[in-house]
Design an enzyme around this catalytic site. Sequence first.
Site, PDB file in Angstrom:
ATOM      1  N   ARG A  61      41.883  40.066  37.287  1.00  0.00           N
ATOM      2  CA  ARG A  61      42.553  38.969  37.994  1.00  0.00           C
ATOM      3  C   ARG A  61      43.626  38.274  37.145  1.00  0.00           C
ATOM      4  O   ARG A  61      43.880  37.086  37.291  1.00  0.00           O
ATOM      5  CB  ARG A  61      41.535  37.937  38.478  1.00  0.00           C
ATOM      6  CG  ARG A  61      40.587  38.428  39.546  1.00  0.00           C
ATOM      7  CD  ARG A  61      41.317  38.660  40.867  1.00  0.00           C
ATOM      8  NE  ARG A  61      40.369  39.010  41.922  1.00  0.00           N
ATOM      9  CZ  ARG A  61      40.009  40.244  42.237  1.00  0.00           C
ATOM     10  NH1 ARG A  61      40.526  41.264  41.560  1.00  0.00           N
ATOM     11  NH2 ARG A  61      39.154  40.491  43.208  1.00  0.00           N
ATOM     12  N   SER A  98      38.498  33.052  46.737  1.00  0.00           N
ATOM     13  CA  SER A  98      37.524  32.830  45.668  1.00  0.00           C
ATOM     14  C   SER A  98      38.107  31.868  44.633  1.00  0.00           C
ATOM     15  O   SER A  98      39.178  32.124  44.081  1.00  0.00           O
ATOM     16  CB  SER A  98      37.150  34.151  44.997  1.00  0.00           C
ATOM     17  OG  SER A  98      36.500  35.006  45.908  1.00  0.00           O
ATOM     18  N   GLU A 157      40.191  30.899  39.405  1.00  0.00           N
ATOM     19  CA  GLU A 157      41.118  31.975  39.738  1.00  0.00           C
ATOM     20  C   GLU A 157      42.507  31.464  40.108  1.00  0.00           C
ATOM     21  O   GLU A 157      43.503  32.075  39.729  1.00  0.00           O
ATOM     22  CB  GLU A 157      40.542  32.828  40.877  1.00  0.00           C
ATOM     23  CG  GLU A 157      41.355  34.058  41.165  1.00  0.00           C
ATOM     24  CD  GLU A 157      40.639  35.044  42.059  1.00  0.00           C
ATOM     25  OE1 GLU A 157      41.310  35.668  42.896  1.00  0.00           O
ATOM     26  OE2 GLU A 157      39.411  35.193  41.930  1.00  0.00           O
TER      27      GLU A 157
END
Length: 351
Positions: free
Chosen positions: A158, A239, A343
């Site tokens: 990520r 998320s 994130e």
Amino acid sequence: MVSFSEITTLGVGGSIACFIECSPDEFVERAPGLFRPGHHVLVVGGGSNLVASDCPFPGTVVRLKSRDTIVSDDGDYTRFSISAGTSWDDLVSYSLDLGFDQLSPMSGIPGTFGGALAQNISAYGAAVRDVLGSVEVYDACTSEVVTFGLEDMRYGYRTSALKNVRNKVILGGTLLLKPGPTPVLHRQLANALKVDLGTYCSGKQVRDQVLRIRAEKGMLPRYLVPKGFDVCNTSSVGSFFVNPIVSKEHLSRLRRLVPQGALNSSVIQTDEMGGVKVSAAFLLEQSGFEKGFCISGSQAAISTQHSLAIVNRGGATAAEVIELAGLITRTVSRKFDIHLIPEPVFVGLEL
């Protein structure tokens, strides 16, 4: 005056002093005058991975417009040349229409192509890095456009060399695709399709099932939610935390802190670097954060459909989002000695 609450999927954030929409070429022409000493410049895409402060933003926010995707032969592959402002899901749909199924497991991911490259998106066994050709980048330090290859992007889980880097702006890039169906490489997707792992399915089959799975989790942009599915959890950044990677020794300690048998293959996965990836959603639930949890009086809450999504239930502020996220990270840290990493990109905020 435009505010971050209007241009982000979470729907929070203060006013923006100067908001510009332009093509990548126009941006390159204007950029030297924007990136001047003491002036803040932020380039955004779909705003699906961004949480901005409630305070006014004193600089310039630029949103790049999309342009037509160019498709050309490149030996064994077909090259798709895509601008940063192109909707990621529109790109997936377009590639499927042309007979290229490789992107279908990443259907329904909100945001733009530029954001997908910076974030290193992946889903259900597919990853953007696996089909990357090149990335076109504006370097504000030199006022030049440079090309990044796969190694230059330094992709990690990520993240990439261009995530959270304000002086380098993704203008576009290329993907190298092959026509035809693609194998199903993710267990949950295979189960949903009722096929064995490795089975080749049509991209349309995969896309339809992925959109359904995402809708059940409240992880689709509102405009993509199929009829009959709840849309109350769509105001989010998806998320909010990445799945942490721990050592095998830490995993042994973790086993002693959760119910016997709870750390099964559905919540842990061996990382390619030898560590163990643990489901962040599992850690939240084991820390007492149930779906729908909120702090009293706050309009920021955990999604009723997915434990990892923080949603705006209507009128939430960035401060409320950060308050909830901070409570989650502190609680998980105290209980399991694991630090959850957010994130999304923060603007004027920190946990």
